[in-house]
Design an enzyme around this catalytic site. Structure first.
Site, mmCIF file in Angstrom:
data_model
loop_
_atom_site.group_PDB
_atom_site.id
_atom_site.type_symbol
_atom_site.label_atom_id
_atom_site.label_comp_id
_atom_site.label_asym_id
_atom_site.label_seq_id
_atom_site.Cartn_x
_atom_site.Cartn_y
_atom_site.Cartn_z
ATOM 1 N N ALA A 3 16.762 12.728 3.398
ATOM 2 C CA ALA A 3 15.957 13.388 4.314
ATOM 3 C C ALA A 3 15.270 12.175 5.081
ATOM 4 C CB ALA A 3 15.091 14.188 3.482
ATOM 5 N N GLU B 10 5.746 21.486 0.485
ATOM 6 C CA GLU B 10 4.961 21.672 1.840
ATOM 7 C C GLU B 10 5.454 22.878 2.644
ATOM 8 O OE1 GLU B 10 4.357 17.875 3.788
ATOM 9 O OE2 GLU B 10 4.461 16.829 1.801
ATOM 10 N N ILE C 264 12.692 8.811 -4.636
ATOM 11 C CA ILE C 264 12.977 9.700 -5.691
ATOM 12 C C ILE C 264 14.534 9.713 -5.921
ATOM 13 C CG2 ILE C 264 13.027 12.317 -6.282
ATOM 14 C CD1 ILE C 264 10.956 12.480 -4.261
ATOM 15 N N LEU D 238 0.812 7.473 0.905
ATOM 16 C CA LEU D 238 -0.597 7.317 0.676
ATOM 17 C C LEU D 238 -0.835 5.888 -0.414
ATOM 18 C CD1 LEU D 238 -3.591 7.645 1.172
ATOM 19 C CD2 LEU D 238 -3.528 9.334 -0.840
ATOM 20 N N ASN E 277 -7.728 12.973 -1.855
ATOM 21 C CA ASN E 277 -7.369 11.782 -1.492
ATOM 22 C C ASN E 277 -8.484 10.709 -1.894
ATOM 23 O OD1 ASN E 277 -4.904 12.909 -0.585
ATOM 24 N ND2 ASN E 277 -5.658 13.091 1.619
ATOM 25 N N HIS F 84 -3.180 18.548 9.635
ATOM 26 C CA HIS F 84 -3.357 18.254 8.267
ATOM 27 C C HIS F 84 -3.492 19.405 7.287
ATOM 28 C CE1 HIS F 84 -4.826 14.564 5.597
ATOM 29 N NE2 HIS F 84 -3.914 15.163 5.135
ATOM 30 N N TYR G 220 8.052 17.893 9.750
ATOM 31 C CA TYR G 220 8.540 17.506 8.405
ATOM 32 C C TYR G 220 8.910 18.821 7.815
ATOM 33 C CZ TYR G 220 9.059 16.224 3.585
ATOM 34 O OH TYR G 220 9.574 16.275 2.154
HETATM 35 P P1 NAD Z 1 12.722 8.668 1.217
HETATM 36 O O1 NAD Z 1 12.295 8.718 2.387
HETATM 37 O O2 NAD Z 1 12.326 7.602 -0.054
HETATM 38 O O3 NAD Z 1 14.272 8.523 0.882
HETATM 39 C C1 NAD Z 1 15.391 9.380 1.564
HETATM 40 C C2 NAD Z 1 16.496 8.487 1.529
HETATM 41 O O4 NAD Z 1 17.553 9.302 2.501
HETATM 42 C C3 NAD Z 1 16.753 7.102 2.059
HETATM 43 O O5 NAD Z 1 17.231 6.188 1.072
HETATM 44 C C4 NAD Z 1 17.116 7.119 3.263
HETATM 45 O O6 NAD Z 1 18.134 6.143 3.701
HETATM 46 C C5 NAD Z 1 18.172 8.469 3.244
HETATM 47 N N1 NAD Z 1 18.630 8.946 4.500
HETATM 48 C C6 NAD Z 1 17.738 9.451 5.570
HETATM 49 N N2 NAD Z 1 18.326 9.784 6.481
HETATM 50 C C7 NAD Z 1 19.957 9.983 6.143
HETATM 51 C C8 NAD Z 1 20.962 10.220 6.649
HETATM 52 N N3 NAD Z 1 21.137 10.779 7.959
HETATM 53 N N4 NAD Z 1 22.256 10.144 6.076
HETATM 54 C C9 NAD Z 1 22.154 9.558 4.723
HETATM 55 N N5 NAD Z 1 21.016 9.349 4.087
HETATM 56 C C10 NAD Z 1 20.042 9.500 4.888
HETATM 57 O O7 NAD Z 1 12.414 9.976 0.593
HETATM 58 P P2 NAD Z 1 11.802 10.400 -0.811
HETATM 59 O O8 NAD Z 1 10.390 10.489 -0.974
HETATM 60 O O9 NAD Z 1 12.754 9.801 -1.828
HETATM 61 O O10 NAD Z 1 12.475 12.219 -0.944
HETATM 62 C C11 NAD Z 1 13.898 12.704 -1.291
HETATM 63 C C12 NAD Z 1 13.728 14.087 -1.166
HETATM 64 O O11 NAD Z 1 12.871 14.652 -1.719
HETATM 65 C C13 NAD Z 1 13.750 14.320 0.375
HETATM 66 O O12 NAD Z 1 14.521 15.567 0.399
HETATM 67 C C14 NAD Z 1 12.119 14.687 0.270
HETATM 68 O O13 NAD Z 1 11.909 15.971 1.194
HETATM 69 C C15 NAD Z 1 12.030 15.461 -1.071
HETATM 70 N N6 NAD Z 1 10.550 15.283 -1.617
HETATM 71 C C16 NAD Z 1 9.783 14.524 -1.758
HETATM 72 C C17 NAD Z 1 8.549 14.408 -2.332
HETATM 73 C C18 NAD Z 1 7.787 13.252 -2.368
HETATM 74 O O14 NAD Z 1 6.354 13.163 -2.571
HETATM 75 N N7 NAD Z 1 8.249 12.009 -1.815
HETATM 76 C C19 NAD Z 1 8.187 15.545 -2.727
HETATM 77 C C20 NAD Z 1 9.105 16.775 -2.812
HETATM 78 C C21 NAD Z 1 10.151 16.616 -2.369
HETATM 79 P P1 TYD Z 2 1.550 11.212 2.200
HETATM 80 O O1 TYD Z 2 1.587 10.243 1.098
HETATM 81 O O2 TYD Z 2 1.972 10.859 3.641
HETATM 82 O O3 TYD Z 2 2.219 12.418 1.505
HETATM 83 P P2 TYD Z 2 2.143 14.106 2.486
HETATM 84 O O4 TYD Z 2 1.647 13.729 3.770
HETATM 85 O O5 TYD Z 2 3.589 14.458 2.310
HETATM 86 O O6 TYD Z 2 1.307 14.803 1.296
HETATM 87 O O7 TYD Z 2 0.000 11.479 2.193
HETATM 88 C C1 TYD Z 2 -0.695 12.195 1.099
HETATM 89 C C2 TYD Z 2 -2.172 12.326 1.621
HETATM 90 O O8 TYD Z 2 -2.748 11.386 1.999
HETATM 91 C C3 TYD Z 2 -2.129 13.326 2.735
HETATM 92 O O9 TYD Z 2 -3.206 14.167 2.597
HETATM 93 C C4 TYD Z 2 -2.357 12.332 3.913
HETATM 94 C C5 TYD Z 2 -3.146 11.371 3.150
HETATM 95 N N1 TYD Z 2 -3.179 9.911 4.036
HETATM 96 C C6 TYD Z 2 -4.259 9.409 4.258
HETATM 97 O O10 TYD Z 2 -5.485 9.648 4.045
HETATM 98 N N2 TYD Z 2 -3.887 8.096 4.577
HETATM 99 C C7 TYD Z 2 -2.624 7.290 4.889
HETATM 100 O O11 TYD Z 2 -2.686 6.126 5.218
HETATM 101 C C8 TYD Z 2 -1.706 8.206 4.611
HETATM 102 C C9 TYD Z 2 -0.078 7.683 4.549
HETATM 103 C C10 TYD Z 2 -1.819 9.461 4.045
#
Ligand code: NAD
Ligand code: TYD
Length: 350
Positions: free
Chosen positions: A83, A133, A12, A196, A255, A290, A156
């Site tokens: 994160a 979450e 993101i 996923l 899913n 889960h 998490y």
């Molecule tokens: P990601 O795991 O793809 O990226 C996390 C980034 O943080 C990476 O570039 C990593 O190198 C960096 N990082 C980790 N530890 C670090 C540290 N100690 N110091 C500096 N940098 C560090 O995560 P994402 O999916 O892009 O999520 C970004 C943010 O959005 C997170 O805070 C997450 O909780 C939040 N978020 C994610 C989702 C989602 O669906 N992915 C949804 C809602 C909120």
């Molecule tokens: P994920 O992408 O890990 O996101 P989050 O747990 O933060 O929602 O998982 C999305 C959903 O898919 C979750 O219900 C767990 C499920 N899942 C699988 O069924 N198989 C997989 O290999 C993974 C990574 C997730």
């Protein structure tokens, strides 16, 4: 305005960096990232040479480093995305999540407080990017609103909930100007293939089994990542200090439904027989703790700032599949670990 974006090399974060660096050429964007396994500078090759963009490698858990960085750079605002973000990894290694998501956030809050209260530069905003979450799990009905009580179940989500509370505490105690948003599951380009959707795309492409936890009945509310970045842009500029907003797609899917859709889209794109990829579906042991269902009520954001998701799910999934099929080198790199050498090539030797 000089903005520190943390975690800008992640999924993101890279979309947020791209949006801010290109849309606001008069802002200075500093991307601070530790480049863990999830951080990848190849997510940012199109912006890395922009004059208003700079990358710094560093760890938010290192308080002295963070404080020196703030003193040196004099940031006017922070958008905090760094994160540990994968629930399954948090189950294997909770402490790493506490360190980065809780302690790392407090280090940034302390230096932001210094910047706000002591430094001469005006400090305008600490924007904390969080997740739905933290609210826990829904039954068959209902939606998470901004007033839903926190009830996290995984290490998490518990670490993200802690960080949200601390961000709010710095507002209430020190009047630090903060905004928090809690977003639903994102998907789109540059998503690391342990989550996923990108994992399924990778496995379908390579004719490998697609692991589906439990019965595949868990529900997530999917949002295209660029819509999340747009919401962050709006809230960063317009939300009042101390406010919280939910961001979500009104887009709930089980899913197994998501996986079936991906299989069908990819069979068509790869010229495979109808139903071929669904045979790769492999129901495996369920994830511990889960959460059953996440679903966001984003009415506040819609009513106050006019935000709605712009990309429908069918369109977004197709865009995402196309991106992964057209970016084989990126995908092969991140699955082989080769990308971790990119930093050395691009930044150290220069
Ligand atoms: P990601 O795991 O793809 O990226 C996390 C980034 O943080 C990476 O570039 C990593 O190198 C960096 N990082 C980790 N530890 C670090 C540290 N100690 N110091 C500096 N940098 C560090 O995560 P994402 O999916 O892009 O999520 C970004 C943010 O959005 C997170 O805070 C997450 O909780 C939040 N978020 C994610 C989702 C989602 O669906 N992915 C949804 C809602 C909120
Ligand atoms: P994920 O992408 O890990 O996101 P989050 O747990 O933060 O929602 O998982 C999305 C959903 O898919 C979750 O219900 C767990 C499920 N899942 C699988 O069924 N198989 C997989 O290999 C993974 C990574 C997730």
């Amino acid at each position: 305005m000089k903005i520190l974006i943390t975690g800008g090399a992640g999924f993101i974060g890279s979309h947020v960096v791209r949006l801010f660096a290109t849309k606001y050429p008069h802002y200075k964007i500093v991307n601070l990232d530790k480049l863990t396994y999830a951080g990848n500078l190849k997510n940012l090759t199109d912006v890395e040479n922009l004059p208003n963009y700079k990358f710094i490698k560093g760890d938010i858990c290192d308080a002295d480093f963070i404080q020196n960085l703030f003193v040196h750079e004099q940031f006017n605002a922070v958008i905090h995305l760094a994160a540990e973000s994968h629930v399954d990894r948090s189950i294997s290694n909770p402490l790493e999540f506490v360190m980065t998501n809780v302690i790392g956030t407090v280090n940034l809050l302390n230096s932001s407080r210094y910047q706000f209260q002591v430094a001469e530069t005006v400090f305008q905003k600490f924007y904390h990017v969080s997740t739905d979450e933290v609210y826990g799990s829904l039954g068959a009905t209902g939606l998470f609103t901004e007033t839903t009580a926190y009830d996290p179940h995984s290490p998490y989500s518990a670490s993200k909930a802690s960080s949200d509370h601390l961000v709010r505490a710095y507002h209430d105690t020190y009047q630090l100007p903060i905004v928090i948003s809690n977003c639903s599951n994102n998907y789109g380009p540059f998503h690391f293939p342990e989550k996923l959707i990108p994992l399924a795309i990778h496995n379908i492409k390579n004719n490998k089994p697609i692991p589906v936890y439990g019965k595949g009945e868990n529900i997530r509310d999917w949002l295209f990542v660029e819509d999340h970045a747009r919401a962050i842009d709006l809230l960063f500029h317009q939300a009042t200090s101390g406010s919280t907003y939910n961001i979500g797609g009104h887009n709930e899917w089980q899913n197994i439904e998501v996986i079936n859709l991906l299989c069908d889209i990819m069979d068509q794109k790869l010229g495979r027989a109808v139903g071929h990829s669904r045979q790769l579906i492999n129901f495996v042991k369920d994830r511990a703790g889960h959460d059953m269902r996440y679903a966001i009520d984003a009415t506040k954001l819609q009513k106050e700032l006019g935000w709605t998701p712009s990309v429908q799910f069918a369109e977004g999934l197709e865009l995402t599949v196309d991106w992964y099929l057209n970016n084989e080198i990126w995908l092969n790199d991140v699955t082989s670990g080769g990308y971790q050498h990119y930093y050395e090539e691009q930044y150290v030797k220069r």
